[in-house]
Design a protein around this motif. Sequence first.
Motif, mmCIF file in Angstrom:
data_model
loop_
_atom_site.group_PDB
_atom_site.id
_atom_site.type_symbol
_atom_site.label_atom_id
_atom_site.label_comp_id
_atom_site.label_asym_id
_atom_site.label_seq_id
_atom_site.Cartn_x
_atom_site.Cartn_y
_atom_site.Cartn_z
ATOM 1 N N ILE A 19 0.835 -1.209 0.000
ATOM 2 C CA ILE A 19 0.000 0.000 0.000
ATOM 3 C C ILE A 19 0.867 1.256 0.000
ATOM 4 O O ILE A 19 0.569 2.235 -0.687
ATOM 5 N N GLY A 20 1.966 1.208 0.761
ATOM 6 C CA GLY A 20 2.868 2.363 0.793
ATOM 7 C C GLY A 20 3.443 2.665 -0.580
ATOM 8 O O GLY A 20 3.539 3.826 -0.998
ATOM 9 N N ALA B 168 1.364 6.636 -6.932
ATOM 10 C CA ALA B 168 0.192 7.424 -7.339
ATOM 11 C C ALA B 168 0.395 8.908 -7.063
ATOM 12 O O ALA B 168 0.054 9.756 -7.903
ATOM 13 N N SER B 169 0.952 9.232 -5.893
ATOM 14 C CA SER B 169 1.188 10.646 -5.574
ATOM 15 C C SER B 169 2.246 11.246 -6.483
ATOM 16 O O SER B 169 2.141 12.414 -6.886
ATOM 17 N N LEU B 170 3.261 10.453 -6.841
ATOM 18 C CA LEU B 170 4.301 10.948 -7.743
ATOM 19 C C LEU B 170 3.716 11.232 -9.125
ATOM 20 O O LEU B 170 3.985 12.274 -9.739
ATOM 21 N N MET B 171 2.905 10.308 -9.626
ATOM 22 C CA MET B 171 2.257 10.519 -10.928
ATOM 23 C C MET B 171 1.350 11.752 -10.902
ATOM 24 O O MET B 171 1.363 12.571 -11.830
ATOM 25 N N ILE C 292 2.924 -1.279 -10.050
ATOM 26 C CA ILE C 292 1.905 -1.478 -11.090
ATOM 27 C C ILE C 292 0.529 -1.068 -10.577
ATOM 28 O O ILE C 292 -0.236 -0.382 -11.265
ATOM 29 N N ALA C 293 0.235 -1.488 -9.349
ATOM 30 C CA ALA C 293 -1.048 -1.075 -8.757
ATOM 31 C C ALA C 293 -1.083 0.438 -8.571
ATOM 32 O O ALA C 293 -2.121 1.081 -8.771
ATOM 33 N N GLY C 294 0.077 1.005 -8.205
ATOM 34 C CA GLY C 294 0.164 2.452 -8.034
ATOM 35 C C GLY C 294 -0.096 3.203 -9.321
ATOM 36 O O GLY C 294 -0.699 4.288 -9.314
ATOM 37 N N LEU C 295 0.345 2.637 -10.454
ATOM 38 C CA LEU C 295 0.070 3.276 -11.740
ATOM 39 C C LEU C 295 -1.423 3.347 -12.005
ATOM 40 O O LEU C 295 -1.939 4.370 -12.468
ATOM 41 N N GLY C 296 -2.125 2.257 -11.692
ATOM 42 C CA GLY C 296 -3.573 2.252 -11.874
ATOM 43 C C GLY C 296 -4.254 3.298 -11.007
ATOM 44 O O GLY C 296 -5.122 4.049 -11.477
ATOM 45 N N ALA D 21 6.502 10.722 -17.172
ATOM 46 C CA ALA D 21 6.125 10.733 -15.760
ATOM 47 C C ALA D 21 5.737 9.340 -15.287
ATOM 48 O O ALA D 21 6.064 8.937 -14.167
ATOM 49 N N VAL D 22 5.030 8.584 -16.137
ATOM 50 C CA VAL D 22 4.615 7.217 -15.783
ATOM 51 C C VAL D 22 5.843 6.328 -15.597
ATOM 52 O O VAL D 22 5.954 5.583 -14.614
ATOM 53 N N VAL D 23 6.781 6.402 -16.535
ATOM 54 C CA VAL D 23 7.991 5.578 -16.465
ATOM 55 C C VAL D 23 8.816 5.927 -15.232
ATOM 56 O O VAL D 23 9.283 5.037 -14.502
ATOM 57 N N ILE D 24 8.993 7.225 -14.978
ATOM 58 C CA ILE D 24 9.784 7.652 -13.813
ATOM 59 C C ILE D 24 9.149 7.163 -12.527
ATOM 60 O O ILE D 24 9.834 6.691 -11.606
ATOM 61 N N SER D 25 7.821 7.259 -12.429
ATOM 62 C CA SER D 25 7.126 6.832 -11.212
ATOM 63 C C SER D 25 7.316 5.340 -10.961
ATOM 64 O O SER D 25 7.571 4.910 -9.834
ATOM 65 N N PHE D 26 7.208 4.559 -12.029
ATOM 66 C CA PHE D 26 7.367 3.105 -11.863
ATOM 67 C C PHE D 26 8.819 2.750 -11.530
ATOM 68 O O PHE D 26 9.077 1.932 -10.639
ATOM 69 N N ILE D 27 9.762 3.360 -12.231
ATOM 70 C CA ILE D 27 11.173 3.083 -11.953
ATOM 71 C C ILE D 27 11.527 3.459 -10.516
ATOM 72 O O ILE D 27 12.297 2.762 -9.846
ATOM 73 N N ALA D 28 10.941 4.550 -10.033
ATOM 74 C CA ALA D 28 11.201 4.972 -8.651
ATOM 75 C C ALA D 28 10.754 3.901 -7.667
ATOM 76 O O ALA D 28 11.452 3.604 -6.687
ATOM 77 N N SER D 29 9.586 3.282 -7.920
ATOM 78 C CA SER D 29 9.097 2.240 -7.012
ATOM 79 C C SER D 29 10.003 1.013 -7.043
ATOM 80 O O SER D 29 10.321 0.426 -6.004
ATOM 81 N N VAL D 30 10.448 0.634 -8.251
ATOM 82 C CA VAL D 30 11.330 -0.535 -8.381
ATOM 83 C C VAL D 30 12.671 -0.256 -7.711
ATOM 84 O O VAL D 30 13.234 -1.118 -7.025
#
Length: 415
Positions: free
Chosen positions: A26-27, A33-36, A351-355, A380-389
């Motif tokens: 969840i975190g 989501a907030s980053l996006m 991935i869930a965060g992107l949704g 922005a989508v790519v950066i947000s996902f890469i940040a989570s990974v």
Amino acid sequence: MSITLGIIEGFREVWTHKFRSLLTGIGVVLGVASLMTMFAITNGQAISFRKGFELWGGVEKVFIIDRPVPEEQESIRDQSPGRSYADVIALRKAPFIESVSPEIRLKRGGAIEYQGEKFYSRWIRGVESAFLDVENYELEVGRFITEFDQQSRTRVIVMGRQIKEILFGQQPEEELLGKQVLLNGVKFRVIGFLKPFNNRFKDSVAVVPFLTMQELFFSSNVVKGVDLGPIRRVDRIIVKIRDAELLDDSLEQMRNILLQTHNGVEDFGFRTSEGWFETVESSVKGVRLSGFIVSGITLIAAGVGITNIMMASIRERTREIGVRRSIGAGQWDIFVQICMEALVLAALGGIAGLGVGFAMVDLFKEMLSEYSVPVLNSQAVVISFIASVFIGFLAGVAPAIQASQMKPIEALRFE
């Protein structure tokens, strides 16, 4: 252990502890989501500002304004005629200047009426043909004010989309040309309509010939019961320079010209959009940085949660790790497995965060005004996902090191 096997083990571990993984993820979901959302909102603000900046004329647009005279010129202050039409004539001869647009305006605005419908606007101006170029307007229907209109003092009016819709509704513009409207009780003939800007200020403008406005509404100046004659001052002089790269040279040239028309008195100044542009750009960057920090903190907190969960998982699987080490698994194998498990957990949360992020951006599109609609791009989508990974990988390093350094015999003895 291969990376592929590590990923498979990561999915198996997540599936085995579904609820624990959900709470941990969840975190990451909130962070992504907030980053996006932050990227989308700040991008929308930046795009809206830049469009608005171009809408109002860009860097090439310069306003000539009144300024207090320097102290050393106080004694000759009265020798200056102030802003006048003589400034306009002189400035039009300057090589660095493309257009000069003088304006005279009704100080308290005016009411435009047609068959019982009324529109009150503070954007009623007396202008010349240069107004279109300087203010970036275009005609949609009809014609604009000509030199003949100026010299003949014809009572004609050109209006923006908002005024047209209030007074005439959805009637076709072509059928409205020639209609008579009242401007502060004086009849004017409609000769044209301006293309809409989808901006309530720009679309609520109405313009009439400069000299017509001057003759009808400024032919007298009564002060304490005495008519001092017609008002000849110009309310605004807007200049459009030829090249923004030569802004400083153009301002110096304009200063020298105005010093001549003002009899050497420097009671004028210049207001440009350059400083305003830089200020707003800095503000957008500041907002973006603040949002990035807040989102980053959320992701870091999520990473701490992943670290804690992985530590707990390692403790539960100490004997398993001992068995694997005793049958030939090396420290690198254990390290890769734990890192991959943390990475899988973070990636699923990402991935869930992107949704969730897409949903939040759509929600903000409905909530925010049309002038700052969020704009989400692929970067922005790519950066947000890469940040989570990336956060997930970092979160798994410390548990992975701890697991890989376990002594096989001590791990097998663990109860």
